[in-house]
Design a protein around this motif. Structure first.
Motif, PDB file in Angstrom:
ATOM      1  N   GLY A 145       0.823  -1.302   0.051  1.00 43.48           N
ATOM      2  CA  GLY A 145      -0.185  -0.218   0.037  1.00 43.48           C
ATOM      3  C   GLY A 145       0.931   1.087  -0.025  1.00 43.48           C
ATOM      4  N   LEU A 146       1.754   1.359   0.646  1.00 43.91           N
ATOM      5  CA  LEU A 146       2.835   2.387   0.916  1.00 43.91           C
ATOM      6  C   LEU A 146       3.535   2.478  -0.251  1.00 43.91           C
ATOM      7  N   SER A 147       4.050   1.531  -0.864  1.00 43.09           N
ATOM      8  CA  SER A 147       4.850   1.175  -2.163  1.00 43.09           C
ATOM      9  C   SER A 147       4.077   2.163  -3.339  1.00 43.09           C
ATOM     10  N   PHE A 148       2.854   1.796  -3.178  1.00 39.24           N
ATOM     11  CA  PHE A 148       2.343   2.147  -4.466  1.00 39.24           C
ATOM     12  C   PHE A 148       2.226   3.980  -4.219  1.00 39.24           C
ATOM     13  N   ILE A 149       2.008   4.467  -3.355  1.00 44.27           N
ATOM     14  CA  ILE A 149       2.110   5.813  -3.122  1.00 44.27           C
ATOM     15  C   ILE A 149       3.503   6.234  -3.410  1.00 44.27           C
ATOM     16  N   LEU A 150       4.493   5.830  -3.068  1.00 48.67           N
ATOM     17  CA  LEU A 150       5.825   6.247  -3.105  1.00 48.67           C
ATOM     18  C   LEU A 150       6.098   6.076  -4.431  1.00 48.67           C
ATOM     19  N   ASP A 151       5.880   5.101  -4.968  1.00 52.04           N
ATOM     20  CA  ASP A 151       6.257   4.814  -6.485  1.00 52.04           C
ATOM     21  C   ASP A 151       5.448   5.908  -7.454  1.00 52.04           C
ATOM     22  N   THR A 152       4.475   6.004  -7.105  1.00 51.39           N
ATOM     23  CA  THR A 152       3.347   7.132  -7.717  1.00 51.39           C
ATOM     24  C   THR A 152       4.172   8.488  -7.802  1.00 51.39           C
ATOM     25  N   LEU A 153       4.506   8.997  -6.562  1.00 51.02           N
ATOM     26  CA  LEU A 153       5.299  10.281  -6.369  1.00 51.02           C
ATOM     27  C   LEU A 153       6.580  10.136  -6.979  1.00 51.02           C
ATOM     28  N   THR A 154       7.548   9.007  -7.051  1.00 51.43           N
ATOM     29  CA  THR A 154       8.768   8.819  -7.200  1.00 51.43           C
ATOM     30  C   THR A 154       8.991   9.070  -8.937  1.00 51.43           C
ATOM     31  N   ASN A 155       7.735   8.194  -9.607  1.00 49.78           N
ATOM     32  CA  ASN A 155       7.709   8.528 -11.195  1.00 49.78           C
ATOM     33  C   ASN A 155       7.460   9.884 -11.483  1.00 49.78           C
ATOM     34  N   GLU A 156       6.923  10.596 -10.478  1.00 51.60           N
ATOM     35  CA  GLU A 156       6.658  11.863 -11.161  1.00 51.60           C
ATOM     36  C   GLU A 156       7.782  13.000 -10.572  1.00 51.60           C
ATOM     37  N   LYS A 157       8.774  12.458  -9.832  1.00 50.42           N
ATOM     38  CA  LYS A 157       9.996  13.454  -9.461  1.00 50.42           C
ATOM     39  C   LYS A 157       9.418  14.268  -8.576  1.00 50.42           C
ATOM     40  N   ILE A 158       8.603  13.955  -7.550  1.00 49.89           N
ATOM     41  CA  ILE A 158       8.077  14.419  -6.392  1.00 49.89           C
ATOM     42  C   ILE A 158       8.909  14.182  -5.266  1.00 49.89           C
ATOM     43  N   ASN A 159       9.561  15.206  -4.574  1.00 47.62           N
ATOM     44  CA  ASN A 159      10.414  14.493  -3.352  1.00 47.62           C
ATOM     45  C   ASN A 159       9.797  14.687  -2.103  1.00 47.62           C
ATOM     46  N   ILE A 160       9.820  13.520  -1.183  1.00 48.54           N
ATOM     47  CA  ILE A 160       9.235  13.860   0.135  1.00 48.54           C
ATOM     48  C   ILE A 160      10.284  14.073   0.970  1.00 48.54           C
ATOM     49  N   GLU A 161       9.782  15.069   1.693  1.00 51.28           N
ATOM     50  CA  GLU A 161      10.862  15.753   2.622  1.00 51.28           C
ATOM     51  C   GLU A 161      10.523  14.935   4.186  1.00 51.28           C
ATOM     52  N   TYR A 162       9.527  14.570   4.556  1.00 45.72           N
ATOM     53  CA  TYR A 162       9.195  13.716   5.725  1.00 45.72           C
ATOM     54  C   TYR A 162       8.118  13.148   5.690  1.00 45.72           C
ATOM     55  N   MET A 163       7.776  12.125   6.328  1.00 40.62           N
ATOM     56  CA  MET A 163       6.442  11.605   6.310  1.00 40.62           C
ATOM     57  C   MET A 163       6.254  10.715   7.589  1.00 40.62           C
ATOM     58  N   TYR A 164       4.879  10.352   8.085  1.00 41.66           N
ATOM     59  CA  TYR A 164       4.617   9.742   9.117  1.00 41.66           C
ATOM     60  C   TYR A 164       3.300   8.849   9.062  1.00 41.66           C
ATOM     61  N   ALA A 165       2.941   7.751   9.510  1.00 38.95           N
ATOM     62  CA  ALA A 165       1.765   7.098   9.264  1.00 38.95           C
ATOM     63  C   ALA A 165       1.055   7.126  10.401  1.00 38.95           C
TER      64      ALA A 165
END
Length: 142
Positions: free
Chosen positions: A81-101
């Motif tokens: 589930g998380l991997s899908f979100i991260l892959d989606t953002l990575t493919n669009e070159k969107i950088n994540i500064e931080y995250m928490y669940a």
């Protein structure tokens, strides 16, 4: 997008309890939180039901507060589930500064709060991939 409070807390006994007490006395519900610390201070990141009221109440009690916009995205509560979100953002070159669940009350979903380098574009990309995000008008059990 939702508003997140970043609260600067001295790394001293009872300071975290004092912050949560201010929120409780002002009838403010904490929906998600993350705490990162150093030897001298901590940064408490909070998603609350009334962010403006919380910022005022904490400031009145001498607490340093900063409001930022973050994205709260729903992910399937299963492996990948998380991997899908991260892959989606990575493919669009969107950088994540931080995250928490955090766990919401939505059946079969978990939530992640993210600070990214381009919030508007990230939210658009997530929606294009059928990933639900929250705004401050929606409660986490929606």
């Amino acid at each position: 997008m939702i508003k997140q409070l970043s609260v600067f807390v001295e790394n001293k006994f009872g300071r975290l309890a004092a912050v949560t007490e201010v929120l409780a006395k002002n009838n403010i519900d904490i929906n998600a939180l993350s705490l990162a610390d150093t030897s001298d201070f901590g940064i408490l990141r909070l998603v609350v039901d009334k962010p403006e009221d919380a910022a005022v109440a904490l400031t009145e009690h001498g607490v340093t507060v900063k409001c930022t916009e973050v994205i709260a995205a729903a992910m399937d509560d299963c492996p990948g589930g998380l991997s899908f979100i991260l892959d989606t953002l990575t493919n669009e070159k969107i950088n994540i500064e931080y995250m928490y669940a955090f766990m919401g009350k939505t059946e079969g979903k978990a939530w992640t709060v993210m600070r990214v380098d381009d919030s508007e574009r990230a939210e658009k990309v997530l929606h294009e991939h059928s990933i639900k995000t929250l705004d401050n008008s929606v409660h986490l059990d929606a």
